[in-house]
Design an enzyme around this catalytic site. Sequence first.
Site, mmCIF file in Angstrom:
data_model
loop_
_atom_site.group_PDB
_atom_site.id
_atom_site.type_symbol
_atom_site.label_atom_id
_atom_site.label_comp_id
_atom_site.label_asym_id
_atom_site.label_seq_id
_atom_site.Cartn_x
_atom_site.Cartn_y
_atom_site.Cartn_z
ATOM 1 N N GLN A 169 0.889 -0.958 0.041
ATOM 2 C CA GLN A 169 -0.210 0.051 -0.125
ATOM 3 C C GLN A 169 0.866 1.136 0.022
ATOM 4 O O GLN A 169 1.881 1.250 0.162
ATOM 5 C CB GLN A 169 -0.978 -0.132 1.075
ATOM 6 C CG GLN A 169 -1.892 -1.186 1.212
ATOM 7 C CD GLN A 169 -3.005 -1.091 2.073
ATOM 8 O OE1 GLN A 169 -2.798 -0.230 2.993
ATOM 9 N NE2 GLN A 169 -3.835 -2.266 2.078
ATOM 10 N N GLU A 198 -19.194 -0.039 -6.894
ATOM 11 C CA GLU A 198 -20.458 -0.592 -6.190
ATOM 12 C C GLU A 198 -20.596 0.454 -4.824
ATOM 13 O O GLU A 198 -19.462 0.567 -4.273
ATOM 14 C CB GLU A 198 -20.453 -2.050 -5.588
ATOM 15 C CG GLU A 198 -21.469 -2.332 -4.952
ATOM 16 C CD GLU A 198 -21.283 -3.892 -4.650
ATOM 17 O OE1 GLU A 198 -21.451 -4.372 -3.383
ATOM 18 O OE2 GLU A 198 -21.142 -4.683 -5.522
ATOM 19 N N SER A 202 -16.682 2.328 1.474
ATOM 20 C CA SER A 202 -16.193 2.577 3.100
ATOM 21 C C SER A 202 -15.649 4.037 3.014
ATOM 22 O O SER A 202 -15.472 4.579 2.069
ATOM 23 C CB SER A 202 -15.260 1.480 3.311
ATOM 24 O OG SER A 202 -13.931 2.077 2.538
#
Length: 350
Positions: A169, A198, A202
């Site tokens: 990441q 979709e 979050s």
Amino acid sequence: MAPDNASSHTKLPVNRNVKHVVLGDLLFKTWYQSIYPDDLVSKDTDRLYVCRWCFRYSCDVDAYAQHTRACQHRTTPPGTKVYHHGGYAVWEVDGDDHKLYGQNLSLFAKLFLDHKSVFFDVASFLYYLLTFTDPNDPENYYILGFFSKEKLSWDANNLACILIFPPYQHKQLGKLLMGVSYKLSAWEKDGGLIGGPEKPLSEMGQKSYNRFWEERIARYLLLRGSEAADTENSSQQKQKPPKGSKKKHHHEVMTVQQIGLATGMLTEDVITALKGMGVAEPTTPSKKRKANQEAGDGETVMIRKSNVLEWAKAHRVALQDPVRDEGFLGRWAPRDTPEIEESGTDEDDE
């Protein structure tokens, strides 16, 4: 949804059934609980060994080592390569053809996703693996993350779930996968439905997509109608406005719908991005009427390229898109000779 810039999880949930995972030669903490079978993974497993090529798992280090020596995917991932550039590649894996692979990948991903995970109904999904192969070590590859996509989405979603694995990441890899998801959508293939990820997203997913959408719009507005679009492969273009752009188009009046059609983005996502950038100004009634007559109905905005350029510089946005058209393969490859390409078989996007 946990894109590549997800925050560090210093406060880990108490109900994790697996505390750490070993992925290849990497050891790192999990974030959430996954529903591994109780008879194979106990409720309080400190270390789970996961194959970095096929995601099969074991609590027994010897069994894990034995499997990795014989894993059928140790030299190449399953599925079809759809993108390859600069050592990075994206592979399309059909969940119906590789059910066990899809299930194991989903179980592993749930350790780092709070929601949006499918474990057993994988046949209705496509999985897009992001891999990296060092040119100096061409026989060895690493899976860095993936995104999934429903084969048939009634909402035209081009992405269901996305994850860059924790060790990889904060390297802008999430943006690469997001860009690929838009390129592979029906919008870029045949002018079909425009979609997006979709929802609901979050908190971190929303933040990541907001930045992705903002950068996508900034590139479109700065390269729009300029010669820079033809030379965007040059590293000289980084953080540099298209030549002559300040002299032309001091401002433009356009509809949100226009921007969405040009970038393949939903109108609601365009509005979110423009508000976040703070580069759109309200139009006067006369300008609004003129824009609507030229571009059809839709909310109109006035955009000054100088404001967009300032935003791009402040946020260190390169005009060169991280996703390169020349990197796409197969039916998504650039069509230099349309008449030849059109003679082939026609395939519909899932």
